[in-house]
Structures are given as C-alpha cells and as structure tokens.
Write a protein that holds these residues in place. Structure first.
Motif, mmCIF file in Angstrom:
data_model
loop_
_atom_site.group_PDB
_atom_site.id
_atom_site.type_symbol
_atom_site.label_atom_id
_atom_site.label_comp_id
_atom_site.label_asym_id
_atom_site.label_seq_id
_atom_site.Cartn_x
_atom_site.Cartn_y
_atom_site.Cartn_z
ATOM 1 N N SER A 302 -31.654 -56.683 -14.801
ATOM 2 C CA SER A 302 -31.788 -57.856 -15.646
ATOM 3 C C SER A 302 -32.938 -58.730 -15.150
ATOM 4 O O SER A 302 -33.417 -58.590 -14.016
ATOM 5 C CB SER A 302 -30.493 -58.672 -15.628
ATOM 6 N N GLU A 303 -33.377 -59.647 -15.988
ATOM 7 C CA GLU A 303 -34.453 -60.554 -15.618
ATOM 8 C C GLU A 303 -34.089 -61.312 -14.337
ATOM 9 O O GLU A 303 -32.982 -61.828 -14.197
ATOM 10 C CB GLU A 303 -34.697 -61.538 -16.760
ATOM 11 N N GLY A 304 -35.026 -61.302 -13.394
ATOM 12 C CA GLY A 304 -34.828 -62.027 -12.141
ATOM 13 C C GLY A 304 -34.002 -61.295 -11.102
ATOM 14 O O GLY A 304 -33.752 -61.836 -10.017
ATOM 15 N N GLU A 305 -33.587 -60.066 -11.379
ATOM 16 C CA GLU A 305 -32.673 -59.351 -10.480
ATOM 17 C C GLU A 305 -33.403 -58.770 -9.269
ATOM 18 O O GLU A 305 -34.483 -58.202 -9.390
ATOM 19 C CB GLU A 305 -31.971 -58.221 -11.243
ATOM 20 N N LYS A 306 -32.773 -58.889 -8.133
ATOM 21 C CA LYS A 306 -33.225 -58.225 -6.910
ATOM 22 C C LYS A 306 -32.310 -57.026 -6.690
ATOM 23 O O LYS A 306 -31.131 -57.193 -6.369
ATOM 24 C CB LYS A 306 -33.179 -59.183 -5.724
ATOM 25 N N VAL A 307 -32.850 -55.829 -6.869
ATOM 26 C CA VAL A 307 -32.053 -54.610 -6.819
ATOM 27 C C VAL A 307 -32.486 -53.770 -5.622
ATOM 28 O O VAL A 307 -33.665 -53.485 -5.437
ATOM 29 C CB VAL A 307 -32.162 -53.813 -8.140
ATOM 30 N N CYS A 308 -31.519 -53.416 -4.792
ATOM 31 C CA CYS A 308 -31.788 -52.680 -3.554
ATOM 32 C C CYS A 308 -31.418 -51.209 -3.731
ATOM 33 O O CYS A 308 -30.279 -50.882 -4.091
ATOM 34 C CB CYS A 308 -30.989 -53.283 -2.401
#
Length: 322
Positions: A302-308
């Motif tokens: 999603s917009e703005g998401e920090k995904v690891c």
C-alpha cells in the motif's frame, strides 16, 4: 519454557538474544538490511513505498537457521553422544556449525531430495551424514530412532521453543537496524522462521506467509482448521519440504498471521534468477519467495508501506544460477 500457547515470545526471544550475543563474530553475525525503492526491483512506483531486504543468507552457516540451532544447543546440556538432527539441509548445516563451534559431536539425517552441495558442506563441518528416504519426514523418523538409541540431544529443524525463539532474534535485529516494518514477507516450510518473526513483531507488523504451491503446509492447515500432512515437491522442497506445519508455528500464526499466499515454481525460480542477475545475490529458491510475491502481484504494498523481504538462505550449488 512454557507451552507455545502461553509463552511470552517477546521475552523468550530477548533471552535467546542474550545467549547468542556471546557468540557474535565467532558463530553468528549481524546481517545487512538494505532499504531500496520499488524501482530497484523493476516494480511500479507507489508513493512512499520502501522495500527492505534482510540479507540473512549471509549468516554463518548460510541461513537464518544458525540462530535457532545455536540457541537450542546453548540452552541445554549436551551429552557425550552429542546432537542429532533431521533436515532438508539448512537446519543440519546450522546444527553442525554450532556443534563444531562448541566442540561436540553431530549426526545429521537427510532425505534424498537434499542437494549434494548441502551434503558436502555438512561433511566439511565434521558431521556424520546419513541419507535416508525421499522426504524430510523419512529423515526425521530415522533421526528419532537414532536419538532414542544414542541419547543425543535432539535439535528439531523448526518445532522446538528454543529454535523458534532463536529465529525470532532475526526480527529483533531488523527492528534494531531499521525500526518496525509495516509488513514482513517470509517463506514457510515447517514454520520456525515465521513463528519467530510473528512472535517478535506480534500485531506491530503484518507478517505474510509465503509458500510454494507444491509445499503448502500452512495454507492447507488453514483450509482444514488444523495441521495436516501434505505432499511436498518442487524447486524449494529441500528447504521448505516439511509435510506438516509445526505445532508452535501453527499456534503463533493462528493469532498473529492473517495472510498465507501460494506461489508457483516458475515465479520462485524467476525471482531467484533475478536476484542473481540484477543484484548478484546468490540465494536458494526458498529465499526468493518474498520477491516473487511482489513480482507476481500476489502481494501489493500500500502507499507509504515499508515492506521487509526475508532473504533466508544461500546453501545452493551456484552452477544452478547459470
């Protein structure tokens, strides 16, 4: 330790970290965390999205398993007969490396699906290697028989509290390096890694389970409402070849993990080759599922998401990347 259902996993992981910290450098290392834009992966630009790569394939012994196996050994008295483990390869290598570091004997039982590169690494670490059966379950049965005969300390590839807590120190390290990501994409076999990560992050992150279509232990358990045996195969079977989700991972993921997604072998293989050709990261198929989820659109940030993305292991024959 208390049962999985009543354990304070955050506290257990902190205790594991304290044990393991004494062995940093000699046996364990802090692995890098890269923070990149979607464009670095050829993905569509989404405002504010940041993709983190946790390069745990650079861990000592070549995978995240090093954390759990050493924690298991440090938390228990080791008899003169040493330690014994069944593995598709990575847990065996991690146990053998830990045993070598501590100067104790190690026996490893492998299924025939295990690649020769992993067997060679085990022998180089001084482990006694037995290849038996076609699948991990066959190796585990032989391992349990041997443990009863020898009295050796059993190290389970994914379903012991110390192993899960050790894996959870990976989440702790991610938080120390970069903060709490909005989401964590992680491959699942028996579930030790996702159990540890979900146990650490809890509701603070959206932990997403990723499995090959041909090894869907958690996915099928959710369909059935309980852990069930599945037939396993495919490109990641040596690492993600458990035929049933572990009881600890099942309990934790029931509470903390909402999403369980499946990926096909072609997508996994394509992501593995992309990581090599574009980033020069030599990883095994199991480590490529998180990127495959993004490349196929199975998971869309999603917009703005920090995904690891957890890049979990690198015990492979590099010739397969040609």
């Amino acid at each position: 330790m208390t049962s999985a259902a009543t354990a304070d996993w955050h506290a257990e992981i902190e205790r594991a970290a304290q044990r393991l910290d004494a062995h940093r450098g000699a046996y364990l290392r802090e692995t890098p965390l890269w923070k990149l834009s979607p464009a670095a992966f050829g993905l569509p630009a989404t405002p504010g999205v940041e993709i983190w790569l946790k390069l745990e394939h650079l861990q000592v012994a070549g995978s995240f398993k090093a954390r759990g196996m050493m924690n298991r050994l440090l938390a228990n008295d080791i008899p003169s007969s040493g330690v014994v483990v069944a593995s598709g390869g990575n847990a065996g290598i991690a146990t053998a490396a830990a045993a070598h570091a501590l100067g104790v004997r190690c026996e490893v039982f492998l299924p025939s699906v295990s690649p020769e590169a992993k067997r060679a690494r085990l022998r180089a670490l001084g482990a006694e290697v037995t290849v038996v059966g076609e699948a991990y379950a066959d190796a585990l049965a032989a391992c349990l028989t041997r443990q009863r005969e020898s009295g050796a300390l059993l190290t389970h590839a994914y379903d012991q509290p110390e192993v899960v807590a050790g894996a959870g120190t990976l989440g702790r390290e991610i938080e120390q390096q970069g903060g709490v990501p909005d989401s964590v994409l992680v491959s699942v076999g028996g579930g030790g890694l996702i159990g540890g990560l979900a146990g650490w992050f809890g509701p603070r992150s959206r932990v997403v389970a990723l499995e090959p279509e041909r090894a869907p232990t958690l996915f099928r358990a959710r369909e059935a409402g309980e852990p069930v045996d599945v037939t396993v195969g495919g490109v990641a079977a040596d690492s993600l070849g458990a035929k049933r989700i572990g009881s600890i991972a099942w309990e934790i993921t029931q509470r903390e993990v909402r999403d369980a997604l499946l990926l096909d072998d072609d997508a996994i293989r394509a992501a593995q080759l992309w990581l090599w050709k574009e980033m020069k990261l030599a990883v095994e198929p199991a480590a490529a599922l998180p990127l495959a989820a993004l490349q196929t659109g199975a998971y869309v940030p999603s917009e703005g998401e920090k995904v690891c993305l957890i890049v979990c292991g690198a015990n492979l024959d590099p010739a397969g990347l040609a």
